[in-house]
Design a protein around this motif. Structure first.
Motif, short mmCIF file in Angstrom:
data_model
loop_
_atom_site.label_atom_id
_atom_site.label_comp_id
_atom_site.label_asym_id
_atom_site.label_seq_id
_atom_site.Cartn_x
_atom_site.Cartn_y
_atom_site.Cartn_z
N PRO A 1 51.35 42.11 44.75
CA PRO A 1 50.22 42.78 45.39
C PRO A 1 49.52 43.73 44.44
O PRO A 1 50.15 44.35 43.58
CB PRO A 1 50.87 43.52 46.56
CG PRO A 1 52.08 42.69 46.89
CD PRO A 1 52.58 42.22 45.56
N SER A 2 48.21 43.88 44.61
CA SER A 2 47.40 44.68 43.71
C SER A 2 46.15 45.15 44.46
O SER A 2 46.08 45.05 45.69
CB SER A 2 47.03 43.83 42.48
OG SER A 2 46.23 44.55 41.58
N ASP A 3 45.17 45.65 43.71
CA ASP A 3 43.86 45.96 44.29
C ASP A 3 42.77 45.09 43.69
O ASP A 3 41.58 45.35 43.89
CB ASP A 3 43.52 47.45 44.11
CG ASP A 3 43.37 47.85 42.65
OD1 ASP A 3 43.83 47.09 41.77
OD2 ASP A 3 42.81 48.93 42.38
N VAL A 4 43.18 44.03 42.97
CA VAL A 4 42.24 43.07 42.38
C VAL A 4 42.80 41.66 42.54
O VAL A 4 44.00 41.46 42.74
CB VAL A 4 41.99 43.36 40.88
CG1 VAL A 4 41.29 44.68 40.69
CG2 VAL A 4 43.29 43.31 40.09
N ASN A 5 41.90 40.67 42.41
CA ASN A 5 42.28 39.26 42.42
C ASN A 5 42.16 38.71 41.01
O ASN A 5 41.07 38.72 40.42
CB ASN A 5 41.35 38.47 43.36
CG ASN A 5 41.35 39.02 44.76
OD1 ASN A 5 42.39 39.11 45.40
ND2 ASN A 5 40.17 39.38 45.26
N ARG A 6 43.27 38.20 40.44
CA ARG A 6 43.24 37.72 39.07
C ARG A 6 44.56 37.04 38.73
O ARG A 6 45.54 37.15 39.49
CB ARG A 6 43.03 38.88 38.10
CG ARG A 6 44.14 39.92 38.21
CD ARG A 6 44.03 41.01 37.18
NE ARG A 6 45.18 41.89 37.25
CZ ARG A 6 45.62 42.62 36.25
NH1 ARG A 6 45.02 42.57 35.08
NH2 ARG A 6 46.67 43.39 36.38
N VAL A 7 44.60 36.36 37.60
CA VAL A 7 45.89 35.93 37.05
C VAL A 7 46.42 37.07 36.19
O VAL A 7 45.66 37.85 35.61
CB VAL A 7 45.76 34.64 36.23
CG1 VAL A 7 45.47 33.45 37.13
CG2 VAL A 7 44.71 34.76 35.14
N GLY A 8 47.73 37.17 36.11
CA GLY A 8 48.36 38.30 35.45
C GLY A 8 48.47 38.13 33.94
O GLY A 8 49.42 37.48 33.46
N GLU A 9 47.55 38.71 33.21
CA GLU A 9 47.59 38.66 31.75
C GLU A 9 48.24 39.92 31.17
O GLU A 9 48.02 40.25 30.00
CB GLU A 9 46.17 38.50 31.20
CG GLU A 9 45.50 37.20 31.64
CD GLU A 9 44.08 37.08 31.14
OE1 GLU A 9 43.89 36.72 29.97
OE2 GLU A 9 43.15 37.36 31.93
N ASP A 10 49.02 40.61 31.98
CA ASP A 10 49.64 41.86 31.58
C ASP A 10 51.00 41.64 30.95
O ASP A 10 51.81 40.84 31.46
CB ASP A 10 49.81 42.79 32.79
CG ASP A 10 48.49 43.11 33.46
OD1 ASP A 10 47.50 43.29 32.73
OD2 ASP A 10 48.46 43.16 34.70
#
Length: 429
Positions: free
Chosen positions: A165-174
């Protein structure tokens, strides 16, 4: 409507009710009995076989369906955080005890739903694959997947798939940081603090001197290093010289090499503090995780999957809820509460948090997705995140990411060359 969409349409209420149950029954790390049982029952009802105590952990399980390759593993979490009990309302309305300030009530159910929907797709088409859902406890204390990995639970997987869960929609490039979780214990001698202080050897003094030394160390480490601690024990009464003190440390850095170096220096500071106070010390390595190993082949594939699914839209009531949350929690989003899908940058970013998923990423190609279960600017480990994890905003995002994970996994099954490329990339790093 394809087979995956059909499954979600049919099971929408069941998915939300499962997430709601876990939200209303928050349990801390290694205590997730109701949560794990609820999720395992959900998977059993979907036709998966359940194996309990995965990796020797009471609240860990593996749900399995299918046969042959590829073997795709979905990673589920369900532990809550202390002190973050909160009703799903737009203001601080505290509930005593723990709460899902990281949205793990959604995380586990989303992963489980993706696995079940993929099963429905394979049953409908007759294609072969093995699907596993790993019920992983104790992520918040950086423990569950590390132990499960050490015990071989993820061996043989073709790929691991998860989300957060997050506050954005994206793939995780972290790239999440490597981390050591340690406890330091000091042992001294009790005495009357006023009547015979010369006979006492204060364990608390040693702990405080250690912390002073560590705080001076901060000036002499690389910028990526993060060190934080709390006192667990420090004595009972002020007029008794404490013979025992204990601290808990998290030591983070961009890679294992940095963490190992700083962790060794902190050990020497603890030793010095014990020498200065004529006490004895010991340390315990509670958990140790790696930095994340990204797989851009999988990231690209799952970005395509996310791109083909409609990002959630919100009702007027949900926007008002986000507005109330933003005002009550003083969020800096300037009235823009939600975005669409963020573009895939194909570029790694170092971030200053850690996850035990990183250890899995060193074993098998692994991909993480993020979706906005909370409005922009909502910090993790905060009552406002808990509130939204129990709301329709959180549920919509959970469904969106579950569909994305299922569709991305379907792409891996339909095109075996993707997994071949992902494995080659994983080996090359």
């Amino acid at each position: 409507m394809d087979n995956i969409e059909k499954w979600f349409y049919k099971n929408d209420d069941k998915i939300k009710q499962t997430a709601k149950f876990i939200f209303e029954n928050p349990e801390l790390a290694l205590e997730e009995r109701k949560s794990s049982e609820c999720l395992a029952k959900f998977m059993e009802q979907q036709g998966f076989s359940i194996e309990w105590k995965a990796g020797g952990l009471e609240t860990a399980f593996v749900a399995t369906w299918g046969e042959g390759e590829p073997i795709l593993g979905f990673l589920a979490e369900y532990d809550a955080l202390p002190g973050l009990g909160q009703k799903p309302v737009g203001e601080r309305c505290e509930v005593e005890g723990s709460g899902h300030g990281c949205g793990h009530n959604l995380l586990g159910v989303g992963a489980a739903s993706a696995a079940a929907a993929l099963k429905n797709e394979l049953e409908s088409t007759g294609k072969k694959a093995t699907i596993k859902l790993f019920g992983c406890p104790a992520e918040e204390i950086m423990y569950g997947k590390i132990i499960m990995a050490e015990q071989g639970c993820f061996d043989g997987l073709s790929a691991a798939i998860t989300w957060h869960p997050s506050d954005v929609n994206r793939v995780g490039e972290d790239i999440y940081q490597a981390m050591d979780s340690k406890k330091f214990r000091f042992f001294g001698t009790t005495s009357h603090a006023s009547g015979s202080p010369h006979l006492g050897r204060s364990a608390l003094d040693a702990a405080e001197l250690m912390n002073v030394g560590v705080n001076y160390l901060r000036e002499h480490v690389t910028d990526d290093i993060r060190i934080h601690y709390v006192y667990l024990d420090g004595g009972e009464k002020a007029n008794i010289v404490p013979d025992f003190a204990q601290t808990s440390y998290f030591i983070r850095g961009k890679n294992r090499e940095h963490v190992d170096e700083v962790s060794a220096r902190i050990e020497r500071i603890a030793q010095g503090a014990a020498l200065m106070t004529d006490t004895r010390y010991e340390s315990e390595l509670v958990a140790s995780c790696m930095e994340t190993k990204l797989n851009f082949t999988l990231l690209d594939t799952f970005y395509n999957a996310m791109s083909n699914i409609l990002v959630p839209t919100y009702t007027e009531e949900e926007i008002q809820f986000a507005e109330s949350i933003s005002k009550a929690a003083n969020l800096k989003n300037k009235g823009k509460y939600f975005d669409g899908l963020h573009k895939f940058k194909n570029k790694a970013t170092d971030i200053f948090v850690s996850t035990d998923v990183s250890n899995v990423s060193h074993l098998v190609p692994t991909v993480t997705l993020n979706t906005a279960t909370a409005c922009k600017g909502t910090p993790l480990h905060h009552w406002a995140f808990t509130a939204q994890a129990g709301s329709s905003i959180g549920y919509k995002s959970m469904i969106y990411v579950a569909k994305s994970m299922a569709q991305g996994a379907k792409m891996l099954i339909d095109n075996s060359e993707i997994l071949v490329k992902a494995v080659e990339e994983h080996k090359s790093i």
